[in-house]
Structures are given as structure tokens and as C-alpha cells.
Design a protein around this motif. Structure first.
Motif, mmCIF file in Angstrom:
data_model
loop_
_atom_site.group_PDB
_atom_site.id
_atom_site.type_symbol
_atom_site.label_atom_id
_atom_site.label_comp_id
_atom_site.label_asym_id
_atom_site.label_seq_id
_atom_site.Cartn_x
_atom_site.Cartn_y
_atom_site.Cartn_z
ATOM 1 N N PRO A 336 0.832 -1.204 0.000
ATOM 2 C CA PRO A 336 0.000 0.000 0.000
ATOM 3 C C PRO A 336 0.866 1.253 0.000
ATOM 4 N N PRO A 337 0.564 2.242 -0.836
ATOM 5 C CA PRO A 337 1.375 3.469 -0.873
ATOM 6 C C PRO A 337 1.422 4.151 0.490
ATOM 7 N N VAL A 338 2.530 4.811 0.746
ATOM 8 C CA VAL A 338 2.698 5.597 1.973
ATOM 9 C C VAL A 338 2.566 7.066 1.592
ATOM 10 N N LYS A 339 1.648 7.776 2.251
ATOM 11 C CA LYS A 339 1.369 9.168 1.885
ATOM 12 C C LYS A 339 1.585 10.083 3.079
ATOM 13 N N ARG A 340 2.236 11.210 2.793
ATOM 14 C CA ARG A 340 2.358 12.273 3.797
ATOM 15 C C ARG A 340 2.214 13.600 3.070
ATOM 16 N N ASN A 341 1.153 14.313 3.389
ATOM 17 C CA ASN A 341 0.807 15.542 2.672
ATOM 18 C C ASN A 341 0.685 15.221 1.187
ATOM 19 N N ASP A 342 1.469 15.857 0.330
ATOM 20 C CA ASP A 342 1.385 15.589 -1.103
ATOM 21 C C ASP A 342 2.432 14.592 -1.574
ATOM 22 N N SER A 343 3.231 14.094 -0.686
ATOM 23 C CA SER A 343 4.300 13.176 -1.074
ATOM 24 C C SER A 343 3.846 11.735 -0.892
ATOM 25 N N ILE A 344 4.122 10.914 -1.900
ATOM 26 C CA ILE A 344 3.654 9.530 -1.899
ATOM 27 C C ILE A 344 4.815 8.613 -2.284
ATOM 28 N N ILE A 345 4.949 7.522 -1.564
ATOM 29 C CA ILE A 345 5.932 6.496 -1.887
ATOM 30 C C ILE A 345 5.175 5.240 -2.323
ATOM 31 N N VAL A 346 5.532 4.708 -3.501
ATOM 32 C CA VAL A 346 4.935 3.470 -3.986
ATOM 33 C C VAL A 346 6.054 2.462 -4.234
ATOM 34 N N ARG A 347 5.659 1.206 -4.368
ATOM 35 C CA ARG A 347 6.631 0.182 -4.724
ATOM 36 C C ARG A 347 6.194 -0.483 -6.019
ATOM 37 N N ARG A 348 7.138 -0.696 -6.923
ATOM 38 C CA ARG A 348 6.840 -1.277 -8.230
ATOM 39 C C ARG A 348 7.697 -2.524 -8.440
ATOM 40 N N GLN A 349 7.088 -3.529 -9.067
ATOM 41 C CA GLN A 349 7.810 -4.754 -9.382
ATOM 42 C C GLN A 349 7.181 -5.410 -10.599
ATOM 43 N N SER A 350 7.891 -6.363 -11.176
ATOM 44 C CA SER A 350 7.356 -7.215 -12.231
ATOM 45 C C SER A 350 8.060 -8.553 -12.130
ATOM 46 N N ALA A 351 7.721 -9.475 -12.995
ATOM 47 C CA ALA A 351 8.363 -10.782 -12.955
ATOM 48 C C ALA A 351 9.864 -10.672 -13.170
ATOM 49 N N THR A 352 10.289 -9.671 -13.937
ATOM 50 C CA THR A 352 11.714 -9.511 -14.265
ATOM 51 C C THR A 352 12.344 -8.298 -13.603
ATOM 52 N N GLU A 353 11.582 -7.521 -12.841
ATOM 53 C CA GLU A 353 12.084 -6.307 -12.202
ATOM 54 C C GLU A 353 11.925 -6.422 -10.695
ATOM 55 N N ALA A 354 13.025 -6.339 -9.977
ATOM 56 C CA ALA A 354 12.986 -6.446 -8.517
ATOM 57 C C ALA A 354 12.179 -5.301 -7.919
ATOM 58 N N PRO A 355 11.547 -5.511 -6.777
ATOM 59 C CA PRO A 355 10.764 -4.438 -6.142
ATOM 60 C C PRO A 355 11.638 -3.241 -5.788
ATOM 61 N N ASN A 356 11.165 -2.049 -6.178
ATOM 62 C CA ASN A 356 11.865 -0.809 -5.865
ATOM 63 C C ASN A 356 10.860 0.264 -5.477
ATOM 64 N N LEU A 357 11.318 1.209 -4.668
ATOM 65 C CA LEU A 357 10.480 2.309 -4.218
ATOM 66 C C LEU A 357 10.595 3.486 -5.180
ATOM 67 N N PHE A 358 9.446 4.167 -5.371
ATOM 68 C CA PHE A 358 9.380 5.340 -6.236
ATOM 69 C C PHE A 358 8.640 6.454 -5.504
ATOM 70 N N TYR A 359 9.025 7.679 -5.792
ATOM 71 C CA TYR A 359 8.384 8.868 -5.225
ATOM 72 C C TYR A 359 7.491 9.504 -6.288
#
Length: 647
Positions: A336-359
Motif C-alpha cells: 500500500p502506498p505511503v502518503k504524507r501531505n502531497d508526497s507519496i511512496i509506492v513500490r513497483r515490481q514485475s516478474a523480471t524487475e525487482a521491487p523498488n520504491l518510487f516517489y
């Protein structure tokens, strides 16, 4: 607060919300002359898996079908998991305990109004505070049955609701912010109960779309649920299978499909996005961010929804961010995304892409924050196959990174319910997945194809649905030029293992099979104890077994779905794994199945691990992983068998 002769154990929170400042729930204990803390219980600590360290020796007993004697330590099995010794722990949140009154098996409960000091006894019952508003307190009581109890603090007057549907509604986001309405689901429709008027009226009779979950719709028909309320409690937001509706709880204004059918039209499940740190029950505010999942191509992303507008696409792609409320994706793969004010952190992954955090600030533009690299390489291909009864189903075909279409590959069919929704899940390399399943990246790296078909089950005869699906999947694989039709194996755990036990006693199509933590006899399993003494009958009548009736109602179906009664027909080499203290599938059940195969001189091996519970960790997990791969390598790749298998 006036002094009391009762010894009240009470811990208060420094940041207690203002709505609850005037009220606390206290558990009353028996008066005593001096403080005695020896009666304080430890927190319940049921351990799912025994934590063996890598340097530990595996706790295993291996038995083959041809052994003349069954190893004596097989007698040390348990019918259900036992609690480990109590361990003293400090709760992370304030917890109030009490000595049990001698005359009652339950602690006495009371409400104390801190403004007036008034004490309102609640009786011998366990109670849970749901909400306090104005002069009223709403509590959930568990005895003698679940009920809602409304207490007026100023008078002590009580009013109880025992309707099961209304109680469930109050506990499932159906209680309005002002505490005056409870929306609940009953007889395929939503209803609104007005607490002050004590009246109920239907509120969704004008909604003609399907309100039910698409997930596990062959197991139960439950509504997708309530998304939330507006601040004034004048509007309620509910889901149908794909879209979001606005409903008037007073039933004066017709329901409005806020997403204008966009979800159903495009086969996208739209869900109001919940954030990792979001307070529970927070009223909805527009515009909304909608989580989106396409059930056909498995793309995941977000839309924005303003009132009176169609959903606006923000991002959608062949990734997994957070496929909300989906029971089929791998454990812990959602974030689940982490939100603080207008800033949001998400995590993205795929079968060939390791999980990484994005802003991100808008779910459109993303800045990568972490740069984890995949520890393995393989491909995951979404495909469609046809079951024996002509149904089109989805599946994932996993291939090695160096796949060569001119070669012939051995194949392992691996299944549990429906797995295709996890197309874009990143699978980490480990000895076992979930303590008992093959690790797909490890097997593709070892030159296997892995095929995970979706299976839909027929209530009352679920194994027939598994047979139709898996045999249909095998026929699909046999037509692929790079799949070796003579080297197709099966592997599954728990519910998957139960299906494997059935399949190998009803078909000779497969070259080898590994069944972990399953059962073979549905009759005795129905009357067994699981999970610390709970009768297993409910799992058969209303749970995953999907029988929808007792063995006395449909005895022939219980016998038909039990592998043990067709053990004489099994010819497929079968490796069974089970933990002695399995709390879900009693070891005694699979032991009976193995003894039947042994008596019939069928090619079966039983690996019994005396640590773990329904799965393995540590040294035992590594041991089973190595034995399972050696088993498949022998039967599917013609490699030299290990001694335990050859003997």
C-alpha cells in the motif's frame, strides 16, 4: 474518579483521541489485599513454523513404500498443533487483564465515565469498544452471542441488536461517521438500519449490476463491500464487481454509478486506494485516487475520479504496485502506498524487475528511490488453456532466461486456486516458497518449464474441477513443441497437495508428483481437529473444501473426492511431505494414505519432518528442497537418483 474497592488494572494511552477522553473500558478483578502480578497472562504465541537454524540437522524420517517395517518414531505424530510454552512478553499497546471471577469463566467488564465517575457494569462478558459519540457508547459484545450494545452514559440505559447481518455491517465499514446508521448486506442487497428509529430500508434495489467479489466466487458469494462514507453521513459509497456507486442511505435519491461503468466496460476492478498510514474509517473526499487492476491482462495502476466525471487514467502498466484485496497474488507482494501531505511512496515490481520504491506526487510521474537488481532471470508469459469441460482459463508459463524453442523441456504443473493474477509479481529465490512449494525461479534456472493454471471448482465435487483443469492444462502443454509430453510432473502444497493426491489416483498422465502437507481421506478429515482443537467440519461445509454439505448428506461425493479410496489405481511415482505437528492437515490422515499405498505396493515415499507446522524453515526446508529437486531430476530429467530414492 471516586475510589473503588475493586482492584482495577488500567493502562492509559498518552495520545488517546479526544472522542474517548471521557471514557475508558476497565476490566474488574477480584479484590485483594496486595498487588499480585503472578496471574497476568503472557501474550498468545502460536508459532506457525519451527525456526530451525541453517546449522541445525533436519528433523526428518524418510519412509519408502517398499520398506518392510515402518520406522517406530512415526507414532509420535499429533492430531493438531499444541501451544508452545508460555513466554512473557510486553504488549506494544495498552492491554488490560483481570483475574477471572470465581463464579464466571469470563472477566467482568464495566464502563466508567471519567467526567462523572459513573460506573456502568456490563456483566460477565468480553466487550470491544467500537465508538463513543455524544452521550452514547457503542460496543460489540461476544457473549452469549455477538451483539451490538448501545449504552447511554447519562442514564445507563442499554439497547441491544442481535441481528447477525447488522452486527457484521457495523464491523465492516457500515457504521456511519455520526453513529446513527448501520448499512449491512443481506439477501443480495444492501440495507440501512436507522439506530434511533430502529427501522430498516433497502437502499440498492435500483442497482442491477453484480455486487459480488470476482475473487473466489466459486467459494462464496460475498459483496465487494463498502468503500466509505462522506463526512456528513448523508452518502455512502459501495462497490459492485468493477465500479463505485454513490448511495443515499435514506433511499430518497437513486444510486449513481460514479465511475460510469468504466470498470466493467474495460474489465478493470476499481477500488478506492487505501494508504499504509491511513486512519481506519476516514470519510472519503473527492477527487479520489482509484486503484486499478485489469483482470484480463493483469496490468495494475491508478485512476483519478472527480464527481460527475469519468475516471482519468494516471498510470497503468505491466507492473504490480498494489493489487488491493486480491487473495491470489503472492504473500507480501502488495505494498500500500505511503502518503504524507502531497508526497507519496509506492513500490513497483514485475516478474523480471525487482521491487523498488518510487516517489510521486500525482501517480503520473515517478522518481526512482531504490535500485534493487533482480537476483535471477526468467520469463513469465500469460496464456489461455481449455479445460476438459470446454472452459477457457488463464495460466502463467514460466520459462528459463536462456529458453531455446528448439529444445524439449520437462514441465512441472504447480497450482493452488488461481495464480494468473500474480503475473507481474517478483518471485524471490529461496529453497522453498511458503515453506512447502517449489521455488519457481530455482526450477526455471535448472532447466524446467513451470505452468500455473487457474482452477475453478464445482461446489460439492471440487476435485472434478481440478481434474478437468489440470488434465486440460496437460493437453495444452503436450501441443507445445518445446514441452516434453512424457516428462510432465505435478507439485503442490496444502489445498494444491490435496488435488495432487486425487489426480495421481485418477490419471496416469504424469511422470512424477510431489504432494506436501495435504490429506487423502475426506471422511476422516471432516471429523478431525485442526488448529488447536477446532473441528474441521466448517472447512468442508462452508470453507475451501467447498462441499457445502455434510458426509451424511452426500456420502458418495466425500468418497469420490478422497484419494485414499482410489489408491489401488495409482501408478505415478509420488513423494509425500508432511510435518508431524501440522495444524491444518493432520499427519494421521496422510499417514493413512501412505500406508494404503504401501499395502498396495504403489511407488510412494513419505518424508516426515518433526519440526514445522504445515511448512518448513531452516535446515528442514533446505533438506526437503534438495530431496524434492532430486526426485524431479530423476523422474523428469533422467538424472542419477540419490540413495534414499534408489533404496
Amino acid at each position: 474518579m471516586p475510589a473503588s474497592t475493586d482492584n482495577i488494572q488500567h493502562k492509559s494511552s498518552a495520545n488517546m483521541k479526544s472522542a474517548l477522553i471521557s471514557l475508558v473500558i476497565l476490566l474488574l478483578s477480584i479484590p485483594c489485599a496486595a498487588a499480585d502480578t503472578t496471574w497476568l497472562p503472557s501474550l498468545r504465541h502460536d508459532t506457525l513454523f519451527a525456526r530451525a537454524t541453517p546449522q541445525d540437522s533436519p528433523h526428518i524420517i524418510a519412509t519408502a513404500w517398499a520398506n518392510k517395517r515402518i520406522i517406530s518414531t512415526l507414532k509420535h505424530y499429533a492430531y493438531y498443533m499444541e501451544n508452545p510454552p508460555a513466554q512473557k512478553q510486553t504488549p506494544s499497546n495498552p492491554v488490560i487483564w483481570s483475574r477471572q471471577p470465581a463464579a464466571s469463566p469470563r472477566p467482568a467488564t464495566a464502563l466508567i465515565d471519567l467526567k462523572t465517575g459513573r460506573t456502568i457494569p456490563m456483566g460477565d462478558t468480553r466487550s470491544l469498544l467500537i465508538r463513543a459519540y455524544e452521550d452514547t457508547v457503542l460496543m460489540l459484545r461476544y457473549a452469549p452471542q455477538p451483539m451490538l450494545e448501545f449504552t447511554t452514559l447519562s442514564t445507563g440505559q442499554k439497547y441491544q441488536l442481535t441481528n447477525e447481518a447488522i452486527v457484521n455491517g457495523a464491523m465492516s465499514n457500515g457504521l456511519s461517521p455520526n453513529g446513527q446508521l448501520i448499512v449491512y448486506y443481506d439477501h443480495n442487497a444492501y440495507h440501512c438500519y436507522n439506530i434511533s428509529q430502529q427501522q430498516t430500508n433497502p437502499i440498492t434495489k435500483d442497482i442491477t449490476t453484480d455486487l459480488h467479489f470476482l475473487y473466489r466466487n466459486d467459494l462464496f458469494t460475498s459483496p465487494r463491500g463498502i468503500a466509505g462514507w462522506n463526512t456528513q453521513s448523508s452518502r455512502l459509497y459501495i462497490y459492485d464487481a468493477f465500479d463505485l456507486w454513490e448511495v443515499d442511505p435514506a433511499n430518497k435519491v437513486p444510486p449513481i454509478n460514479l465511475t460510469k461503468g468504466y470498470g466493467a466496460k474495460h474489465r478493470i476492478i476499481l477500488t478506492v486506494q487505501k494508504y499504509h498510514n491511513q486512519p481506519k474509517g476516514k470519510p472519503l473526499e473527492f477527487p479520489l485516487i482509484l486503484n486499478a487492476f485489469n483482470i484480463d491482462n493483469k496490468q495494475n495502476g491508478w485512476f483519478k475520479l472527480g464527481k460527475g466525471k469519468e475516471p482519468e487514467l494516471l498510470t497503468m502498466g505491466n507492473y504490480q504496485y498494489d493489487i488491493m484485496n486480491n487473495p491470489y497474488v503472492p504473500d507480501q507482494s502488495n505494498y500500500p502506498p505511503v502518503k504524507r501531505n502531497d508526497s507519496i511512496i509506492v513500490r513497483r515490481q514485475s516478474a523480471t524487475e525487482a521491487p523498488n520504491l518510487f516517489y510521486t506526487k500525482d501517480f503520473k510521474h515517478f522518481t526512482q528511490l531504490t535500485f534493487n537488481q533482480p537476483e535471477h532471470k526468467y520469463t513469465a508469459q500469460l496464456t489461455t488453456y481449455t479445460t476438459l469441460d470446454g472452459q477457457q482459463r488463464q495460466a502463467i508459463l514460466y520459462k528459463p532466461a536462456n529458453f531455446d524453442s528448439t529444445k524439449k523441456y520437462p514441465v512441472i504443473l504447480h497450482f493452488y486456486e488461481r495464480r494468473s493474477d500474480g503475473l507481474n509479481s517478483y518471485l524471490k529465490t529461496e529453497p522453498l516458497t511458503s515453506g512447502c512449494n517449489i521455488n519457481i525461479p530455482s526450477y526455471t534456472a535448472n532447466g524446467y518449464l513451470v505452468f500455473t493454471p487457474d482452477i475453478f471448482y464445482t461446489p460439492g465435487d471440487p476435485m472434478q474441477g481440478a481434474y478437468n483443469a489440470v488434465l486440460g492444462a496437460a493437453e495444452y502443454l503436450e501441443k507445445l513443441p518445446y514441452a516434453d509430453a512424457k516428462r510432465i510432473g505435478l507439485q503442490g502444497c496444502s489445498w494444491g497437495a490435496i488435488q495432487i493426491n486425487y489426480l495421481v489416483t485418477h490419471s496416469d498422465k504424469f511422470a512424477a508428483a510431489v504432494s506436501a502437507s495435504g490429506i487423502g481421506d475426506w471422511m476422516t478429515a471432516y471429523n478431525s481437529l485442526v488448529n488447536n482443537g477446532r473441528p474441521n467440519a466448517e472447512n468442508f461445509e462452508n470453507g475451501q473444501f467447498r462441499m457445502k454439505a455434510t458426509p451424511w448428506d452426500i456420502p458418495d461425493q466425500y468418497l469420490k473426492n478422497s484419494a485414499i479410496y482410489a489408491a489401488n489405481k495409482m501408478n505415478t511415482p509420488l513423494l509425500l511431505m508432511h510435518t508431524t505437528n501440522d495444524g491444518a492437515c493432520p499427519f494421521s490422515n496422510i499417514l493413512s494414505f501412505f500406508l494404503a499405498l504401501r499395502r498396495l505396493q504403489k511407488p510412494a515415499w513419505l518424508l516426515q519432518y518433526n519440526d514445522g507446522n504445515h511448512g518448513l524453515t531452516g535446515a528442514s526446508a533446505m533438506d526437503f528442497s534438495e530431496r524434492m529437486q532430486a526426485f524431479f531430476n530423476y523422474y523428469l530429467k533422467n538424472e542419477t537418483p540419490p540413495d534414499w530414492l534408489a533404496d
